[in-house]
Design a protein around this motif. Structure first.
Motif, PDB file in Angstrom:
ATOM      1  N   ARG A   1      40.663  57.270  47.400  1.00 36.60           N
ATOM      2  CA  ARG A   1      39.358  56.582  47.350  1.00 36.60           C
ATOM      3  C   ARG A   1      38.370  57.260  48.287  1.00 36.60           C
ATOM      4  NH1 ARG A   1      35.924  54.131  50.008  1.00 36.60           N
ATOM      5  NH2 ARG A   1      37.188  54.677  51.808  1.00 36.60           N
ATOM      6  N   GLN A   2      37.140  57.305  47.844  1.00 35.62           N
ATOM      7  CA  GLN A   2      36.067  57.815  48.703  1.00 35.62           C
ATOM      8  C   GLN A   2      34.751  57.188  48.257  1.00 35.62           C
ATOM      9  OE1 GLN A   2      34.499  61.713  46.248  1.00 35.62           O
ATOM     10  NE2 GLN A   2      35.744  62.152  48.007  1.00 35.62           N
ATOM     11  N   SER A   3      33.781  57.141  49.143  1.00 33.93           N
ATOM     12  CA  SER A   3      32.418  56.780  48.756  1.00 33.93           C
ATOM     13  C   SER A   3      31.803  58.050  48.184  1.00 33.93           C
ATOM     14  CB  SER A   3      31.609  56.330  49.968  1.00 33.93           C
ATOM     15  OG  SER A   3      32.233  55.215  50.578  1.00 33.93           O
ATOM     16  N   THR A   4      31.538  58.044  46.894  1.00 31.06           N
ATOM     17  CA  THR A   4      31.057  59.253  46.218  1.00 31.06           C
ATOM     18  C   THR A   4      29.561  59.116  45.978  1.00 31.06           C
ATOM     19  OG1 THR A   4      33.212  59.314  45.118  1.00 31.06           O
ATOM     20  CG2 THR A   4      31.542  60.838  44.311  1.00 31.06           C
ATOM     21  N   ARG A   5      28.767  59.842  46.766  1.00 29.35           N
ATOM     22  CA  ARG A   5      27.318  59.606  46.760  1.00 29.35           C
ATOM     23  C   ARG A   5      26.552  60.546  45.840  1.00 29.35           C
ATOM     24  NH1 ARG A   5      29.044  59.260  52.053  1.00 29.35           N
ATOM     25  NH2 ARG A   5      28.906  57.215  53.064  1.00 29.35           N
ATOM     26  N   GLY A   6      27.266  61.282  44.970  1.00 30.10           N
ATOM     27  CA  GLY A   6      26.578  62.191  44.044  1.00 30.10           C
ATOM     28  C   GLY A   6      26.086  61.462  42.791  1.00 30.10           C
ATOM     29  N   MET A   7      25.573  62.255  41.843  1.00 34.15           N
ATOM     30  CA  MET A   7      25.157  61.703  40.550  1.00 34.15           C
ATOM     31  C   MET A   7      26.401  61.374  39.732  1.00 34.15           C
ATOM     32  SD  MET A   7      21.797  61.722  40.056  1.00 34.15           S
ATOM     33  CE  MET A   7      21.405  62.008  38.333  1.00 34.15           C
TER      34      MET A   7
ATOM     35  N   THR B   1      29.721  65.618  52.875  1.00 32.10           N
ATOM     36  CA  THR B   1      30.277  64.549  52.034  1.00 32.10           C
ATOM     37  C   THR B   1      29.211  63.944  51.126  1.00 32.10           C
ATOM     38  OG1 THR B   1      29.896  62.768  53.634  1.00 32.10           O
ATOM     39  CG2 THR B   1      32.005  63.927  53.786  1.00 32.10           C
ATOM     40  N   THR B   2      27.943  64.257  51.405  1.00 27.27           N
ATOM     41  CA  THR B   2      26.877  63.779  50.509  1.00 27.27           C
ATOM     42  C   THR B   2      26.292  64.938  49.713  1.00 27.27           C
ATOM     43  OG1 THR B   2      25.388  63.959  52.403  1.00 27.27           O
ATOM     44  CG2 THR B   2      26.161  61.772  51.868  1.00 27.27           C
ATOM     45  N   GLY B   3      26.988  66.100  49.744  1.00 26.16           N
ATOM     46  CA  GLY B   3      26.526  67.245  48.968  1.00 26.16           C
ATOM     47  C   GLY B   3      25.427  68.037  49.661  1.00 26.16           C
ATOM     48  N   ASN B   4      25.195  67.769  50.951  1.00 27.53           N
ATOM     49  CA  ASN B   4      24.156  68.501  51.678  1.00 27.53           C
ATOM     50  C   ASN B   4      24.748  69.698  52.414  1.00 27.53           C
ATOM     51  OD1 ASN B   4      21.702  67.047  51.107  1.00 27.53           O
ATOM     52  ND2 ASN B   4      22.648  65.329  52.157  1.00 27.53           N
ATOM     53  N   PRO B   5      23.909  70.711  52.717  1.00 29.86           N
ATOM     54  CA  PRO B   5      24.441  71.916  53.363  1.00 29.86           C
ATOM     55  C   PRO B   5      24.911  71.651  54.788  1.00 29.86           C
ATOM     56  CG  PRO B   5      22.038  72.042  53.125  1.00 29.86           C
ATOM     57  CD  PRO B   5      22.478  70.783  52.434  1.00 29.86           C
ATOM     58  N   VAL B   6      25.786  72.565  55.282  1.00 28.20           N
ATOM     59  CA  VAL B   6      26.228  72.454  56.676  1.00 28.20           C
ATOM     60  C   VAL B   6      25.360  73.361  57.531  1.00 28.20           C
ATOM     61  CG1 VAL B   6      28.564  71.925  55.939  1.00 28.20           C
ATOM     62  CG2 VAL B   6      27.995  74.260  56.549  1.00 28.20           C
ATOM     63  N   MET B   7      25.150  72.988  58.787  1.00 23.94           N
ATOM     64  CA  MET B   7      24.255  73.740  59.681  1.00 23.94           C
ATOM     65  C   MET B   7      24.544  73.333  61.121  1.00 23.94           C
ATOM     66  SD  MET B   7      20.764  71.684  58.660  1.00 23.94           S
ATOM     67  CE  MET B   7      21.053  71.845  56.903  1.00 23.94           C
TER      68      MET B   7
ATOM     69  N   LEU C   1      37.315  55.935  38.289  1.00 25.71           N
ATOM     70  CA  LEU C   1      35.879  55.707  38.520  1.00 25.71           C
ATOM     71  C   LEU C   1      35.520  56.042  39.965  1.00 25.71           C
ATOM     72  CD1 LEU C   1      35.660  52.198  36.813  1.00 25.71           C
ATOM     73  CD2 LEU C   1      35.014  54.413  35.802  1.00 25.71           C
ATOM     74  N   LYS C   2      34.224  56.264  40.187  1.00 27.65           N
ATOM     75  CA  LYS C   2      33.723  56.491  41.546  1.00 27.65           C
ATOM     76  C   LYS C   2      32.826  55.314  41.947  1.00 27.65           C
ATOM     77  CE  LYS C   2      35.372  60.730  42.016  1.00 27.65           C
ATOM     78  NZ  LYS C   2      36.424  60.658  40.987  1.00 27.65           N
ATOM     79  N   HIS C   3      32.607  55.179  43.255  1.00 25.96           N
ATOM     80  CA  HIS C   3      31.713  54.122  43.748  1.00 25.96           C
ATOM     81  C   HIS C   3      31.003  54.612  45.004  1.00 25.96           C
ATOM     82  CE1 HIS C   3      35.202  53.816  46.336  1.00 25.96           C
ATOM     83  NE2 HIS C   3      34.369  53.317  47.241  1.00 25.96           N
ATOM     84  N   ALA C   4      29.878  53.992  45.308  1.00 22.87           N
ATOM     85  CA  ALA C   4      29.157  54.274  46.566  1.00 22.87           C
ATOM     86  C   ALA C   4      28.354  53.034  46.938  1.00 22.87           C
ATOM     87  CB  ALA C   4      28.236  55.483  46.401  1.00 22.87           C
ATOM     88  N   PHE C   5      28.153  52.854  48.241  1.00 24.85           N
ATOM     89  CA  PHE C   5      27.395  51.688  48.728  1.00 24.85           C
ATOM     90  C   PHE C   5      25.903  52.015  48.774  1.00 24.85           C
ATOM     91  CE2 PHE C   5      31.620  51.269  50.445  1.00 24.85           C
ATOM     92  CZ  PHE C   5      31.866  49.921  50.537  1.00 24.85           C
TER      93      PHE C   5
ATOM     94  N   ALA D   1      34.221  64.297  42.249  1.00 21.53           N
ATOM     95  CA  ALA D   1      34.584  63.981  43.646  1.00 21.53           C
ATOM     96  C   ALA D   1      33.776  64.855  44.613  1.00 21.53           C
ATOM     97  CB  ALA D   1      36.075  64.214  43.854  1.00 21.53           C
ATOM     98  N   MET D   2      33.614  64.355  45.833  1.00 19.75           N
ATOM     99  CA  MET D   2      32.926  65.094  46.908  1.00 19.75           C
ATOM    100  C   MET D   2      33.965  65.318  48.022  1.00 19.75           C
ATOM    101  SD  MET D   2      29.663  65.013  45.879  1.00 19.75           S
ATOM    102  CE  MET D   2      28.315  64.744  46.996  1.00 19.75           C
TER     103      MET D   2
END
Ligand SMILES: Cc1cc2nc3c(=O)[nH]c(=O)nc-3n(C[C@H](O)[C@H](O)[C@H](O)COP(=O)(O)O)c2cc1C
Length: 365
Positions: free
Chosen positions: A155-161, A241-247, A311-315, A351-352
């Motif tokens: 399980r994960q909070s999947t914040r993508g489309m 984890t939200t699909g954003n770049p690392v920096m 299925l995926k879910h996100a808050f 998945a992310m």
């Protein structure tokens, strides 16, 4: 031709580039491979005969607000007590500890499901002492709930489309059945007109939160912008984890000020909601710590059942966090006068990367 002078200039250039990279913090950001190895290790399968520490590891894989993991676990013979760790509370977004107790409920449900799947079924009981603790007492018995236990680590909070596909009424029923718990109402919304209205409330709340310097300061405190920081902390919200770049951290903090605007976030959230099969709103019968724990238990069961169904879910909790918007949300879901506790979206999507957790030794007291 590479002359000695060329080489020297090249070497100097490399040194300069190295110094610049070190100064920029690009060198020691860690790798996503190391990050994946670290988070995967904590998600290793539950042994057939788990010790208390194994069960607690599975409990910590639960959803929790800002991934602060504001919990401690005290194991005794045949019981494990979960208590809030208030040093990890988030007083700005969660002034009354609502999310803190919901998160405790999520962990308690994981603990109960994991133990039951290994022939150690038990009871979860809330005690008011010290502001509220949850005790899981267990004994030997038949192994149950293995389907849900098997997906705790997935399980994960999947914040993508998501892919925009719908669910059958039988699938919606399975989700609702899994989350059924006395004291908690679940409203499932699959009509896209209604979902767009809820998206408007989420946007209004999001706009208020992003305009609040105290909210943003607290959020920044829990943000992790590169694999090294995410691994070292073992907590927080990691950009990948939200699909954003690392920096580097300093750049991430600056980017949050520049690029994290209510306009961009609201557009992105509206598209993500439109891509979802539905929205779920959890509403407790009463507003106290005991019922917030129940909400956490119900939503964790919902999330695990969704995961078991692929299925995926996100808050999307903004309109429950901004108190002024709760009445409008309650009216929209047909429960005027009640206080909604959680908003989730669900559907099918990719998945992310998984969120990090602290080691079990850090949460056992
Ligand atoms: C009470 C509660 C409130 C949350 N609120 C939000 C939210 O508003 N937005 C969001 O993206 N995630 C939210 N989350 C999800 C957490 O950020 C997430 O569970 C945590 O980062 C750990 O990640 P994981 O669920 O993938 O394991 C919430 C979780 C809980 C339990």
């Amino acid at each position: 031709m590479r002359t000695r002078r060329n080489l020297m200039i090249g070497g100097g250039g490399l040194l300069l580039a190295g110094a610049a990279a070190t100064w920029l913090g690009l060198r020691d950001m860690g790798s996503m491979q190391d990050y994946t190895a670290a988070v995967t290790a904590l998600r290793a399968a539950l042994p057939a005969r788990p010790k208390a520490a194994d069960l607690i590891r599975f409990a910590t894989l639960a959803a929790n607000s800002h991934n602060t993991q504001a919990w401690t676990f005290h194991a005794e013979a045949r019981s494990i007590t979960l208590a809030p760790d208030r040093t990890r509370a988030t007083p700005v977004v969660d002034p009354d500890d609502h999310h803190l107790f919901v998160s405790l409920g999520c962990a308690a449900e994981n603990l109960s499901i994991a133990a039951a799947s290994r022939g150690l079924p038990g009871r979860l009981q809330f005690y008011a002492r010290g502001g509220g603790v949850v005790r899981f007492s267990y004994a030997d018995g038949a192994a149950v709930d293995t389907d849900l236990s098997d997906v705790i680590a997935l399980r994960q909070s999947t914040r993508g489309m998501y892919d925009g596909s719908t669910l059958t009424s039988a699938e919606l029923d399975r989700l609702a059945m899994a989350a059924r718990l006395p004291g908690v109402d679940l409203i499932l919304m699959t009509d896209h007109g209604q979902m767009a209205k809820l998206a408007d409330l989420i946007a209004a709340a999001n706009t208020a939160q992003i305009a609040d310097p105290a909210f943003m300061a607290e959020l920044k405190h829990w943000m992790r912008f590169n694999p090294r920081d995410a691994i070292n902390a073992g907590d927080g919200l990691f950009s990948a984890t939200t699909g954003n770049p690392v920096m580097p951290d300093w750049l991430g903090q600056m980017m949050l000020d520049w690029a994290y605007t209510s306009k961009s976030e609201n557009t992105s959230n509206a598209a993500k909601i439109a891509s979802s099969a539905g929205l779920a709103v959890f509403v407790a019968a009463k507003q106290d710590a005991e019922h917030w724990v129940k909400v956490g238990r119900a939503c964790q069961r919902f999330a695990l059942q969704a995961t078991a169904m692929g299925l995926k879910h996100a808050f999307l909790n903004q309109p429950v966090e901004v108190a002024a918007l709760r009445p409008a949300l309650a009216s929209l879901i047909g429960l005027p006068g009640r206080r909604p506790d959680l908003v989730m979206r669900f559907g099918r999507g990719a998945a992310m990367p998984y969120a990090a957790r602290r080691p079990v030794s850090a949460v056992m007291v």
